[in-house]
Design a protein around this motif. Structure first.
Motif, PDB file in Angstrom:
ATOM      1  N   SER A 323     -27.458  27.373  97.616  1.00 14.94           N
ATOM      2  CA  SER A 323     -27.139  28.316  98.690  1.00 14.94           C
ATOM      3  C   SER A 323     -27.851  29.641  98.465  1.00 14.94           C
ATOM      4  O   SER A 323     -28.369  30.253  99.409  1.00 14.94           O
ATOM      5  CB  SER A 323     -25.628  28.542  98.771  1.00 14.94           C
ATOM      6  OG  SER A 323     -24.955  27.336  99.048  1.00 14.94           O
ATOM      7  N   ASN A 326     -31.530  29.400  99.361  1.00 16.66           N
ATOM      8  CA  ASN A 326     -31.714  29.420 100.814  1.00 16.66           C
ATOM      9  C   ASN A 326     -31.504  30.816 101.379  1.00 16.66           C
ATOM     10  O   ASN A 326     -32.222  31.243 102.290  1.00 16.66           O
ATOM     11  CB  ASN A 326     -30.757  28.429 101.481  1.00 16.66           C
ATOM     12  CG  ASN A 326     -30.983  28.339 102.977  1.00 16.66           C
ATOM     13  OD1 ASN A 326     -32.083  28.042 103.433  1.00 16.66           O
ATOM     14  ND2 ASN A 326     -29.952  28.619 103.754  1.00 16.66           N
ATOM     15  N   GLN A 327     -30.528  31.537 100.837  1.00 16.11           N
ATOM     16  CA  GLN A 327     -30.298  32.906 101.295  1.00 16.11           C
ATOM     17  C   GLN A 327     -31.506  33.790 101.022  1.00 16.11           C
ATOM     18  O   GLN A 327     -31.901  34.604 101.864  1.00 16.11           O
ATOM     19  CB  GLN A 327     -29.056  33.485 100.612  1.00 16.11           C
ATOM     20  CG  GLN A 327     -27.756  32.862 101.064  1.00 16.11           C
ATOM     21  CD  GLN A 327     -26.603  33.167 100.124  1.00 16.11           C
ATOM     22  OE1 GLN A 327     -26.748  33.915  99.152  1.00 16.11           O
ATOM     23  NE2 GLN A 327     -25.444  32.585 100.401  1.00 16.11           N
ATOM     24  N   PRO A 344     -28.579  27.022 107.308  1.00 18.92           N
ATOM     25  CA  PRO A 344     -27.715  26.941 106.127  1.00 18.92           C
ATOM     26  C   PRO A 344     -26.852  25.683 106.075  1.00 18.92           C
ATOM     27  O   PRO A 344     -26.590  25.159 104.994  1.00 18.92           O
ATOM     28  CB  PRO A 344     -26.838  28.196 106.236  1.00 18.92           C
ATOM     29  CG  PRO A 344     -27.627  29.135 107.079  1.00 18.92           C
ATOM     30  CD  PRO A 344     -28.396  28.291 108.041  1.00 18.92           C
ATOM     31  N   GLU A 345     -26.417  25.178 107.237  1.00 20.87           N
ATOM     32  CA  GLU A 345     -25.530  24.018 107.228  1.00 20.87           C
ATOM     33  C   GLU A 345     -26.230  22.738 106.750  1.00 20.87           C
ATOM     34  O   GLU A 345     -25.561  21.742 106.465  1.00 20.87           O
ATOM     35  CB  GLU A 345     -24.916  23.788 108.612  1.00 20.87           C
ATOM     36  CG  GLU A 345     -25.912  23.571 109.732  1.00 20.87           C
ATOM     37  CD  GLU A 345     -26.307  24.854 110.445  1.00 20.87           C
ATOM     38  OE1 GLU A 345     -26.755  24.764 111.602  1.00 20.87           O
ATOM     39  OE2 GLU A 345     -26.163  25.939 109.844  1.00 20.87           O
ATOM     40  N   ILE A 347     -28.195  22.777 104.066  1.00 19.41           N
ATOM     41  CA  ILE A 347     -28.403  22.958 102.632  1.00 19.41           C
ATOM     42  C   ILE A 347     -27.231  22.299 101.907  1.00 19.41           C
ATOM     43  O   ILE A 347     -26.071  22.591 102.183  1.00 19.41           O
ATOM     44  CB  ILE A 347     -28.485  24.451 102.258  1.00 19.41           C
ATOM     45  CG1 ILE A 347     -29.617  25.122 103.040  1.00 19.41           C
ATOM     46  CG2 ILE A 347     -28.676  24.615 100.760  1.00 19.41           C
ATOM     47  CD1 ILE A 347     -30.998  24.531 102.799  1.00 19.41           C
ATOM     48  N   VAL A 349     -24.329  21.155  99.248  1.00 17.37           N
ATOM     49  CA  VAL A 349     -23.437  21.752  98.264  1.00 17.37           C
ATOM     50  C   VAL A 349     -23.278  20.747  97.132  1.00 17.37           C
ATOM     51  O   VAL A 349     -23.006  19.565  97.386  1.00 17.37           O
ATOM     52  CB  VAL A 349     -22.066  22.067  98.897  1.00 17.37           C
ATOM     53  CG1 VAL A 349     -21.050  22.437  97.819  1.00 17.37           C
ATOM     54  CG2 VAL A 349     -22.190  23.190  99.913  1.00 17.37           C
TER      55      VAL A 349
END
Length: 471
Positions: A323, A326-327, A344-345, A347, A349
């Protein structure tokens, strides 16, 4: 007076978020400077948390795996006499190689790296103090703050880093304790709790909420808790620590809000983290911290000051490496007016508990809320040969599709290899691969990847039942 050096983009912090931000800006042809206070590029959290914890996790998996898989062969056991450092194997070599590779990758893009302490002097100005004590001013069109986070110190809990520990001092233990209480049930808490439990430490997780890691799919978390308790651990929900103290005789006493008193050799305090902004003087640039101690940003990482972005742990949860990367990428691309790329969705977890958990895209509840329903295909790992071979039958892969069972909207996985398996679903989401593609193609045998085919077959079966009912 010497004129300040000018850059297009200055990144403060060289962890996963900062390094990705710098590489993105340099690849776009901008003049980039990375300011890192430590002597290594890669991030303090990675060096003192992520890689060490994953190294000890691999040892725990290996030792527990011997017991699961080696039928008729005596498993290797660890105990209180086991030195923690011995469980980390090639840690120093791994860290050295990682640092060299990250530094090389950063410099190969053309980004400059400066070791020193940064202090904001305005919306576009930074003062840097070098290791030799000299200082210089830097001017930048865009500043990206990626300074990471540090463990939160809750009031009233006397963390002494010997008996009552935080996540930074936990891996400085010399020997494995026989018992441990973990306060908190977030990612860090659950990762360490399950790792130490699998090493034979009796671990109790104390959670102020109803379930750990509430941002994850509920079914995954239920599987994790069941596996943790089956391994001998204890999970205590709906309780907060009322009092914690070491009695001077080797025991930590933890009184819960329910009145129960837990006794353990060690206690890990994992009740959140706060931004590492000490000495950064964010107020000089007109920035304030939130009530929880983080920098507030919008959905592209921009702070209230348009020229300053913040990414990674410094802005708070989810505080995961993928995360954060990506940020960093997303923030710089926005600042430079470039396409933002993968949302983002999409990427993934990845949670490195025992067992692993991973998720990408939408959950069952999210799809149902948005589309009025969904079809979920499931594959239990005991239905695939690799699950039986690896002694990992308790795993589960969920494929979440649209109400018609045609399009994949998300995937959630718990079990061995989950953090690797999830990338197949990620590519399917990005490429908008239909559910039937998982059925119509052949996977290596035996592999965990076969779980996708079985989950897809489950979707197809449910889809067919729906069509028969409709007719």
């Amino acid at each position: 007076m010497t004129q300040p050096e000018r850059y297009d983009v200055v990144v403060i912090g060289a962890g996963p978020a900062g390094q990705k931000a710098a590489v993105t800006a340099a690849d776009a042809g901008r003049r980039v400077l990375v300011i890192e206070k430590s002597r290594n590029v890669g991030g303090e959290c990675v060096y003192h948390g992520t890689i060490p914890s994953k190294t000890i996790r691999e040892t725990a998996l290996y030792l527990s795996g011997l017991e699961r898989r080696a039928v008729g062969v005596g498993g290797t056991r660890v105990g209180p006499e086991t030195m923690v450092k011995s469980l980390m194997g090639r840690l120093d070599q791994v860290l050295a190689n990682y640092g060299r590779q990250i530094a090389q990758q950063t410099r190969e893009t053309g980004a400059e790296v400066l070791h020193g302490r940064a202090r904001l002097a305005g919306a576009n100005e930074i003062d840097v103090t070098h290791p030799d004590g000299t200082s210089a001013r830097i001017v930048a069109d865009v500043i990206v703050v990626a300074t990471g986070s540090r463990p939160r110190k809750p009031p009233g809990i006397p963390i002494d880093h010997e008996h009552i520990l935080d996540s930074d001092s936990l891996l400085s233990l010399i020997y494995l304790p026989h018992s441990m209480v973990v306060l908190g049930a977030g990612v860090i808490a659950c990762e360490f709790a399950s790792i130490f439990q699998s090493l034979g430490v009796h671990v109790t997780i104390v959670d102020g909420g109803k379930r750990p890691m509430a941002f994850l799919d509920e079914e995954l978390v239920e599987r994790f808790v069941a596996a943790f308790e089956a391994d001998g651990g204890r999970y205590v929900p709906g309780n907060k620590p009322a009092d914690v103290y070491h009695d001077g005789l080797g025991t930590v006493h933890t009184t819960l809000s329910s009145g129960e008193v837990l006794q353990s050799q060690k206690t890990l305090v994992a009740l959140g983290r706060t931004a590492s902004v000490g000495g950064l003087a964010v107020e000089n640039a007109g920035l304030d911290l939130t009530e929880r101690g983080f920098l507030a940003v919008d959905d592209v990482g921009r702070t209230s000051v348009p020229s300053i972005y913040a990414v990674g742990d410094v802005i708070g949860p989810p505080a995961l490496a993928a995360s954060a990367m990506n940020q960093g990428r997303r923030a710089v691309r926005h600042a430079l007016g470039l396409d933002l790329g993968t949302p983002p969705e999409l990427i993934p977890v990845g949670i490195y508990t025992v067992p692993e958990m991973a998720s990408v895209g939408s959950t069952e509840d999210q799809v149902t809320s948005q589309y009025g329903g969904c079809i979920v295909g499931r594959c239990q790992f005991d239905a695939i040969a690799r699950g039986q071979i690896n002694g990992a039958q308790d795993g589960l892969l969920k494929l979440v599709t649209c109400p018609q069972g045609r399009r994949v909207f998300g995937a959630q996985i718990v079990g061995e290899g989950a953090t690797e398996l999830v990338h197949m679903a990620q590519m399917a989401l990005i490429g908008q691969v239909p559910v039937d593609a998982f059925v119509d193609n052949v996977f290596n045998f035996p592999t965990f990847a076969e779980a996708y085919r079985i989950a897809a077959l489950d979707v197809v079966a449910q889809r067919a039942q729906g069509l028969r009912r409709a007719s």
